[in-house]
Write an enzyme that holds these catalytic residues in place. Structure first.
Site, mmCIF file in Angstrom:
data_model
loop_
_atom_site.group_PDB
_atom_site.id
_atom_site.type_symbol
_atom_site.label_atom_id
_atom_site.label_comp_id
_atom_site.label_asym_id
_atom_site.label_seq_id
_atom_site.Cartn_x
_atom_site.Cartn_y
_atom_site.Cartn_z
ATOM 1 N N ASN A 1 0.802 -1.235 0.000
ATOM 2 C CA ASN A 1 0.000 0.000 0.000
ATOM 3 C C ASN A 1 0.832 1.282 0.000
ATOM 4 O O ASN A 1 0.425 2.282 -0.567
ATOM 5 C CB ASN A 1 -1.016 -0.017 1.145
ATOM 6 C CG ASN A 1 -0.368 -0.135 2.490
ATOM 7 O OD1 ASN A 1 0.773 -0.565 2.598
ATOM 8 N ND2 ASN A 1 -1.078 0.249 3.526
ATOM 9 N N GLU B 1 4.500 -4.789 11.864
ATOM 10 C CA GLU B 1 3.507 -3.744 11.557
ATOM 11 C C GLU B 1 2.391 -4.413 10.784
ATOM 12 O O GLU B 1 2.503 -4.623 9.577
ATOM 13 C CB GLU B 1 4.157 -2.636 10.720
ATOM 14 C CG GLU B 1 5.202 -1.838 11.449
ATOM 15 C CD GLU B 1 4.607 -0.974 12.552
ATOM 16 O OE1 GLU B 1 3.368 -0.829 12.611
ATOM 17 O OE2 GLU B 1 5.382 -0.467 13.373
ATOM 18 N N CYS C 1 -3.499 0.548 6.791
ATOM 19 C CA CYS C 1 -3.613 -0.372 7.924
ATOM 20 C C CYS C 1 -4.299 0.241 9.134
ATOM 21 O O CYS C 1 -5.022 -0.421 9.855
ATOM 22 C CB CYS C 1 -2.225 -0.836 8.311
ATOM 23 S SG CYS C 1 -1.104 0.551 8.521
ATOM 24 N N GLU D 1 7.791 1.814 14.454
ATOM 25 C CA GLU D 1 8.496 2.552 13.423
ATOM 26 C C GLU D 1 8.445 4.027 13.807
ATOM 27 O O GLU D 1 7.650 4.444 14.641
ATOM 28 C CB GLU D 1 7.849 2.288 12.059
ATOM 29 C CG GLU D 1 8.010 0.809 11.704
ATOM 30 C CD GLU D 1 7.874 0.470 10.248
ATOM 31 O OE1 GLU D 1 8.863 0.055 9.634
ATOM 32 O OE2 GLU D 1 6.750 0.594 9.734
HETATM 33 P P1 NAD Z 1 0.867 -9.694 3.110
HETATM 34 O O1 NAD Z 1 0.895 -10.133 4.521
HETATM 35 O O2 NAD Z 1 0.169 -10.528 2.119
HETATM 36 O O3 NAD Z 1 2.355 -9.491 2.557
HETATM 37 C C1 NAD Z 1 3.267 -8.634 3.178
HETATM 38 C C2 NAD Z 1 4.671 -9.004 2.751
HETATM 39 O O4 NAD Z 1 5.046 -10.243 3.363
HETATM 40 C C3 NAD Z 1 4.849 -9.213 1.244
HETATM 41 O O5 NAD Z 1 6.092 -8.666 0.855
HETATM 42 C C4 NAD Z 1 4.846 -10.727 1.111
HETATM 43 O O6 NAD Z 1 5.554 -11.203 -0.025
HETATM 44 C C5 NAD Z 1 5.559 -11.133 2.386
HETATM 45 N N1 NAD Z 1 5.288 -12.498 2.849
HETATM 46 C C6 NAD Z 1 4.178 -13.239 2.668
HETATM 47 N N2 NAD Z 1 4.317 -14.434 3.273
HETATM 48 C C7 NAD Z 1 5.538 -14.449 3.849
HETATM 49 C C8 NAD Z 1 6.269 -15.408 4.620
HETATM 50 N N3 NAD Z 1 5.743 -16.593 4.931
HETATM 51 N N4 NAD Z 1 7.505 -15.080 5.054
HETATM 52 C C9 NAD Z 1 8.044 -13.878 4.772
HETATM 53 N N5 NAD Z 1 7.403 -12.940 4.039
HETATM 54 C C10 NAD Z 1 6.169 -13.216 3.580
HETATM 55 O O7 NAD Z 1 0.270 -8.204 3.153
HETATM 56 P P2 NAD Z 1 -0.143 -7.291 1.933
HETATM 57 O O8 NAD Z 1 -1.374 -7.865 1.333
HETATM 58 O O9 NAD Z 1 1.034 -7.017 1.086
HETATM 59 O O10 NAD Z 1 -0.498 -5.918 2.684
HETATM 60 C C11 NAD Z 1 -1.714 -5.671 3.302
HETATM 61 C C12 NAD Z 1 -1.626 -5.932 4.793
HETATM 62 O O11 NAD Z 1 -0.557 -5.165 5.341
HETATM 63 C C13 NAD Z 1 -2.861 -5.486 5.528
HETATM 64 O O12 NAD Z 1 -3.211 -6.443 6.493
HETATM 65 C C14 NAD Z 1 -2.437 -4.202 6.205
HETATM 66 O O13 NAD Z 1 -3.157 -3.871 7.357
HETATM 67 C C15 NAD Z 1 -0.991 -4.472 6.496
HETATM 68 N N6 NAD Z 1 -0.256 -3.213 6.664
HETATM 69 C C16 NAD Z 1 0.185 -2.862 7.910
HETATM 70 C C17 NAD Z 1 0.840 -1.660 8.095
HETATM 71 C C18 NAD Z 1 1.336 -1.232 9.446
HETATM 72 O O14 NAD Z 1 2.217 -0.391 9.493
HETATM 73 N N7 NAD Z 1 0.823 -1.752 10.527
HETATM 74 C C19 NAD Z 1 1.064 -0.825 6.996
HETATM 75 C C20 NAD Z 1 0.605 -1.228 5.744
HETATM 76 C C21 NAD Z 1 -0.053 -2.431 5.588
#
Ligand code: NAD
Length: 487
Positions: A152, A249, A283, A461
């Protein structure tokens, strides 16, 4: 439209390709066009990146903090110089409106580099008096840190992680989301141009398996993930198995509480920003909007009026407020949640459909959507949707709303709108969330720590807290007298 990078990965100060890796197609979400192709990292690429980071880190850590900081601040200036180009790239990759990416993406990464580039010189250990003798603590870097990003805020996330990591004297291997692989590569180029020695910031592409292989790598000392709770649990388990510290996060389902004495226009503005900005893909969004019953009708009528004025359209048009969702998968997920909301008995008060936009018929657009008559147990009020879908709930008194607001496994953020100062601070004190706002929503300045509690994660962060999470404390006892030994 094309946004093809020179190669898929950036390692040791240069672009690197390995065509053996699986192809990842990069899509412009407004049209569905493929704008670039990159290759997922093979084990060989992962090894090269970690080795480059490992080799470069000790010399970097020996520089004075101001010397490291100077390079980061130069990179911040370069990001701002290239802001327009970076904003367009981010818009092409994410579909977010240019009017957002010009102010919220590379500028936020730049602010992190600028802040940590300066702050690190003031982030020191302590001296401790021990009665004649004394002790001191050192803040030491961890070594090779891995950053894993969500889609995002691709360049912002890369900046928020690399800024404090590099300032503290670490090296980083960053894996962007497979959906948004492009802007981290530009950040890497900019670091090199700013004078960052080779090997300190490396970018490798790939899906979860590549992320997992980085986390598990024996030379990696720490991981910082931005992603979903589900991924967070896997990454935390993997890091925990090797006793590696992690920053998590993760997602949320945050409450935004509007009391009847609130400035109504501000509260509505906060609720709209906290649900629709970035097409709802934030998020910390306040997706459960609790409105005190006595102002519900007035709140809803102005909210509807103002939401109707939101302009969806071509994200590259500076007049467009909202672009499409990031991907077909996210589009399907959000539309499914809109169906679930109706099936569960909520009233679809506004939006809920796919707009007809000429020339953008294949884009992943969903209208800003408002559900009313939402109850606490409905899935749309419990699960993270990550789209422009607001649930409006009503409440009567303070204790009731605090209890309901806290009734969630998440704890990323929360907001309160009221003119009663005592109530504002009392309610914030009672809410179980890591990042809170009074009379605004979703502002995340680099000066304030950002992060969640409960299943929304841990570690922080931004601010000095991030430097703490990218360092470890060494305690040193200095004896000024003799060693008193009974032997
Ligand atoms: P996701 O969990 O699908 O993927 C996040 C990242 O993790 C990607 O780079 C993915 O390739 C990697 N990943 C996936 N499986 C993994 C594994 N087993 N080991 C290591 N890495 C792995 O999330 P998304 O769909 O890319 O993003 C949306 C989510 O992110 C939402 O839930 C949102 O709330 C969260 N988010 C949180 C914050 C925050 O700061 N708290 C900020 C932005 C987004």
């Amino acid at each position: 439209m094309r946004a093809q990078p020179k190669a898929s990965h950036y390692i040791n100060g240069r672009y690197v390709e390995d065509e053996q890796g699986e192809v990842i197609e990069v899509v412009y979400p407004a049209t569905g066009e493929i704008i670039a192709r990159v290759h997922s990292a093979t084990p060989n690429i992962v090894e090269l990146a970690v080795e480059a980071a490992r080799a470069a880190q000790p010399t970097w850590a020996r520089l004075k903090p101001v010397e490291r900081g100077r390079i980061l601040r130069r990179a911040a200036d370069l990001l701002l110089e290239h802001n327009e180009e970076l904003a367009k790239l981010e818009t092409l990759n994410t579909g977010k409106a240019l009017q957002e990416t010009l102010v919220a993406d590379a500028p936020s990464a730049a602010e992190a580099l600028e802040f940590f580039g300066g702050a690190v010189a003031a982030f020191n250990g302590e001296q401790v008096e021990l009665g004649g003798s004394f002790g001191y603590t050192r803040r030491e870097p961890l070594g090779v840190c891995v950053g894993i990003g969500a889609w995002n805020y691709p360049i912002q996330i890369a900046g928020w992680k690399s800024g404090p990591a590099l300032a503290m004297g670490n090296a980083m291997v960053f894996k962007p989301s497979e959906v948004t692989p492009l802007s981290a590569l530009r950040l890497a180029e900019i670091f090199t141009e700013a004078g960052l020695p080779d090997g300190l910031f490396n970018v490798v592409q790939g899906l979860g398996d590549v992320g997992a292989s980085l986390v598990a790598h024996p030379e990696v000392a720490k991981v910082s993930l931005t992603g979903s709770v589900e991924t967070g649990k896997k990454v935390q388990a993997l890091a925990g198995g090797e006793m590696k510290p992690a920053t998590m996060e993760l997602g949320g389902k945050s409450p935004l509480i509007v009391f009847d004495d609130a400035d109504l226009e501000n509260a509505i503005g906060g609720a709209m920003l906290g649900n629709f900005y970035s097409t709802g893909q934030i998020c910390s969004n306040g997706t459960r909007v609790f409105v005190q019953s006595s102002i519900y009708e007035r709140f809803l009528s102005r909210l509807t009026e103002r939401t109707s004025a939101i302009r969806l359209g071509d994200p590259l048009d500076p007049e467009t407020h909202l672009g499409p969702l990031i991907s077909k998968a996210q589009y399907d997920k959000v539309l499914r949640y809109i169906e679930i909301g109706r099936e569960d008995g909520a009233t679809l008060h506004h939006g809920g459909g796919t707009p007809r936009l000429q020339g953008l018929e294949d884009g992943f657009y969903v209208e800003p959507t408002i559900f009313t008559d939402v109850t606490d147990r409905m899935r749309i009020a419990r699960e993270e949707i990550f789209g422009p879908v607001m649930s409006v709930l009503t409440f009567d008194d303070e204790d009731e709303v605090v209890e309901r607001a806290n009734d969630t496994p998440f704890g990323l953020a929360a907001g309160v709108f009221t003119q009663n100062l005592a109530r504002a601070h009392r309610v914030i004190g009672a809410l179980k969330a890591g990042t809170c706002w009074i009379n605004t929503y979703n502002l995340t300045p680099v000066e304030l720590p950002f992060g969640g509690v409960k299943q929304s994660g841990f570690g922080r962060e931004n601010a000095m807290a991030a430097l703490a999470h990218y360092s470890q404390v060494k305690s040193v006892y200095v004896e000024m007298g003799d060693v008193e030994s009974p032997y």
